[in-house]
Design an enzyme around this catalytic site. Sequence first.
Site, PDB file in Angstrom:
ATOM      1  N   TYR A  83       0.797  -1.225   0.000  1.00  0.00           N
ATOM      2  CA  TYR A  83       0.000   0.000   0.000  1.00  0.00           C
ATOM      3  C   TYR A  83       0.831   1.279   0.000  1.00  0.00           C
ATOM      4  O   TYR A  83       0.285   2.352  -0.207  1.00  0.00           O
ATOM      5  CB  TYR A  83      -0.970   0.014   1.179  1.00  0.00           C
ATOM      6  CG  TYR A  83      -2.340  -0.435   0.769  1.00  0.00           C
ATOM      7  CD1 TYR A  83      -3.089   0.322  -0.120  1.00  0.00           C
ATOM      8  CD2 TYR A  83      -2.874  -1.627   1.230  1.00  0.00           C
ATOM      9  CE1 TYR A  83      -4.342  -0.099  -0.522  1.00  0.00           C
ATOM     10  CE2 TYR A  83      -4.125  -2.039   0.827  1.00  0.00           C
ATOM     11  CZ  TYR A  83      -4.857  -1.275  -0.045  1.00  0.00           C
ATOM     12  OH  TYR A  83      -6.087  -1.682  -0.456  1.00  0.00           O
TER      13      TYR A  83
ATOM     14  N   GLU B 296      -2.294 -30.318  15.060  1.00  0.00           N
ATOM     15  CA  GLU B 296      -2.801 -29.732  13.812  1.00  0.00           C
ATOM     16  C   GLU B 296      -3.951 -28.774  14.059  1.00  0.00           C
ATOM     17  O   GLU B 296      -4.017 -27.706  13.465  1.00  0.00           O
ATOM     18  CB  GLU B 296      -3.262 -30.852  12.853  1.00  0.00           C
ATOM     19  CG  GLU B 296      -3.913 -30.323  11.576  1.00  0.00           C
ATOM     20  CD  GLU B 296      -4.333 -31.429  10.611  1.00  0.00           C
ATOM     21  OE1 GLU B 296      -3.922 -32.581  10.810  1.00  0.00           O
ATOM     22  OE2 GLU B 296      -5.076 -31.119   9.666  1.00  0.00           O
TER      23      GLU B 296
ATOM     24  N   ASP C  42      -4.426 -35.119  11.885  1.00  0.00           N
ATOM     25  CA  ASP C  42      -5.463 -36.006  11.363  1.00  0.00           C
ATOM     26  C   ASP C  42      -4.830 -37.160  10.594  1.00  0.00           C
ATOM     27  O   ASP C  42      -3.755 -37.009  10.012  1.00  0.00           O
ATOM     28  CB  ASP C  42      -6.373 -35.228  10.400  1.00  0.00           C
ATOM     29  CG  ASP C  42      -7.338 -34.312  11.126  1.00  0.00           C
ATOM     30  OD1 ASP C  42      -7.474 -34.457  12.354  1.00  0.00           O
ATOM     31  OD2 ASP C  42      -7.942 -33.448  10.466  1.00  0.00           O
TER      32      ASP C  42
END
Lengths: 434, 434
Positions: free
Chosen positions: B177, B263, B315
């Site tokens: 920016y 996780e 997982d």
Amino acid sequence: MSEKKRRRADPGPSGPTAATKKSRARGSSHAHDLRKQLKPDSEILASLRRMYDEAQSAAASSSKTLTLSDLNLSSACREVSDCDASSVKLAIERAILDIARSILAGRGFSFDVPSRSASNQLYVPELDRIVLRDKSSSRAFANLSTVRKATITARVLSLVYAVLLRDIHVTKRDLFYTDVKLFQDQSQSDAVLDDASCMLGCTRSSLHVVASEKGVVVGRLVFTDDGDRIDCTKMGIGGKAIPPNIDRVGNLESDALFILLVEKDAAFMRLAEDRFYNRFPCIIVTAKGQPDVATRLFLKRMKAELKLPVLALVDSDPYGLKILSVYMCGSKNMSYDSSNLTTPDIKWLGVRPSDLDKYQIPDQCRLPMTDQDVKAGKDLLEEEFVKRNEGWVKELESMVRTRQKAEIQALSSFGFQYLTEVYMPLKLQQKDWL
Amino acid sequence: MSEKKRRRADPGPSGPTAATKKSRARGSSHAHDLRKQLKPDSEILASLRRMYDEAQSAAASSSKTLTLSDLNLSSACREVSDCDASSVKLAIERAILDIARSILAGRGFSFDVPSRSASNQLYVPELDRIVLRDKSSSRAFANLSTVRKATITARVLSLVYAVLLRDIHVTKRDLFYTDVKLFQDQSQSDAVLDDASCMLGCTRSSLHVVASEKGVVVGRLVFTDDGDRIDCTKMGIGGKAIPPNIDRVGNLESDALFILLVEKDAAFMRLAEDRFYNRFPCIIVTAKGQPDVATRLFLKRMKAELKLPVLALVDSDPYGLKILSVYMCGSKNMSYDSSNLTTPDIKWLGVRPSDLDKYQIPDQCRLPMTDQDVKAGKDLLEEEFVKRNEGWVKELESMVRTRQKAEIQALSSFGFQYLTEVYMPLKLQQKDWL
């Protein structure tokens, strides 16, 4: 800071491309003019203190906030409230006892479940919230169309009871996984969990089923998280993660004059690194985008206990305002819980459409609004919470007319610390919020 | 906890649907058997302490980790390192001075920029990381095809210099920016920022340009964040947000025996609420999904200074392993920074495909893998970091063969606290990781 150091460090006016130089220099000199308008901090602080005193005395004089029963709506409308674990357990025991009695009386096994559909929702202007009407439906076990939902409801109530007995907290996902065969899909256990919340008259967090947290807080706040004392002025730049379980939060203390609600973590980081809260005593909080339940509960709790004014710093686009609306009026699918999740009376500090010209944000930092953006803006103009505030309507109309939006970061075009050194102090000095 | 209380609270075996009762009861009795296998905590702790001692002495004997120069690759390959602000400023000054000399010598204005393309990347098995080869290209100002990039490079260097002078940190978005007209698109300033990092030989965080943080940490760790002393055993359930700027993190102290990398935030919350780290001294950290740079830097830093073993709880699906791979080997588009971002030698504790049978995870909590999942699994089998670990290959092959996956939350089917009360302690007792 010395003028020399500031000039040397300010990346604004020393760009290499000749074409942009002129317009940037103009914007930058305006930025410099605004900087000169700043009064000494002591004057700004004195004015902030007056605002703080007003908020405190207003909170004291209206010793209680308006409720459904003040409006004679408590029989026609339904809301839930925060309950402690033993009340929730009692409510579950009562519900099961009622069913046992119903079975013994030959009326069978059935739950009376409040309707959460849109047709049963009502915006109450006096409360500035959406609440549920009193429509409910029977969920009978001995009926093919409702037996599945009745079974799921019984299972969810028993799981919640088990969680409360253990005095732990679980996520919706945990709940789903305890009986995948029955629930089949998480949306089913989630929906029944909301039903259970309405049935029992307790908030979802009272049921000890929590959403994962993503908010952070920093600044002039001390509180306890599960008994640990947290001093948010000593949380570095990263801040303290807002706990998922609001019922473990307690003992809020603060010498802040206001709460600064920030949409994005980049702005949060700037304010935290510059320790803005030490210059202007405040509590800085962000949900990093779309507000999650934990952050909304935390804000509500701070506002209720500390009675501080809340100022919001969001992007100048329809989504910035939508985020404000979620904090203020709640989201439609949790309307039964609106009184516990919403914080009315948040002031829109910026970045507002009128700021773009006032602060002469360079054209290249303004982004064109898409058709979808414009539609979102027009939809907002139809919302009650916008209509009630004339200033907001004007700003939003001008946004839709000019089709320009801008992010908080657009202020970086005048230097990385322009936000903390000029924009925010000037806003506070001029009490420039709506 | 008394057996009575546990039974009463365990939501497992008291479901209302007759059909699921039998299989759930079987799984639950197995869960009960596993619970009985648990030895006293003191025995598990003694074995953990031996593992800790081994890690410490291993770190002490290999007094330094292998580097590119040990492998005689330092001239053929390129890596960046953490530098303090004054070295980075010096490096920028040197780069600009070189260009001034080049102009004076009549050779013109040009940057020598290392290539970061895939063809210039190299996996070094001895280091277990991806690094950059030494190919570079000239980015001349007086050339139509490179003038834009050369200009952007000069601008980015000047902005970074300004940030360092002020001793602040900014985000990539802030950087963009400051000159939207020149950069046009954030991807352009981001890419040149990575170029600048390679050119100067400094990590991106040394340039004080940071990513927003999303990780949290809790447990047996004390550190300073921007000078504030943070005791992570006193951070309640919410934990401490990991700071975006690793160079402000210091003075790490810990009596933990290992680091537990998680996780998902739901599992993190369970471990934090149960204060698992008080039973088994550890530091618990999560990036809430895909690891962000700040969390990776923080993990790397903890591992390097505290020399603790790292155990991972993810997982049981290809994405769990992919997340491990990002922590261990880095992502391809930041390969030049791999030595600072990667933590090799993470142990895969679970949930592993073999755990599904070992812990008799009920069928309804196992999810079928999609074709895309299977493809992702097969792709992983081709990756060097998987191939090197026979145990991982076997697990992954079995996952692809059975086409079954499961989340950490699947353990909730045996009770909400099964993770902290049985699964994790048994894993630690049996040293069951790969």
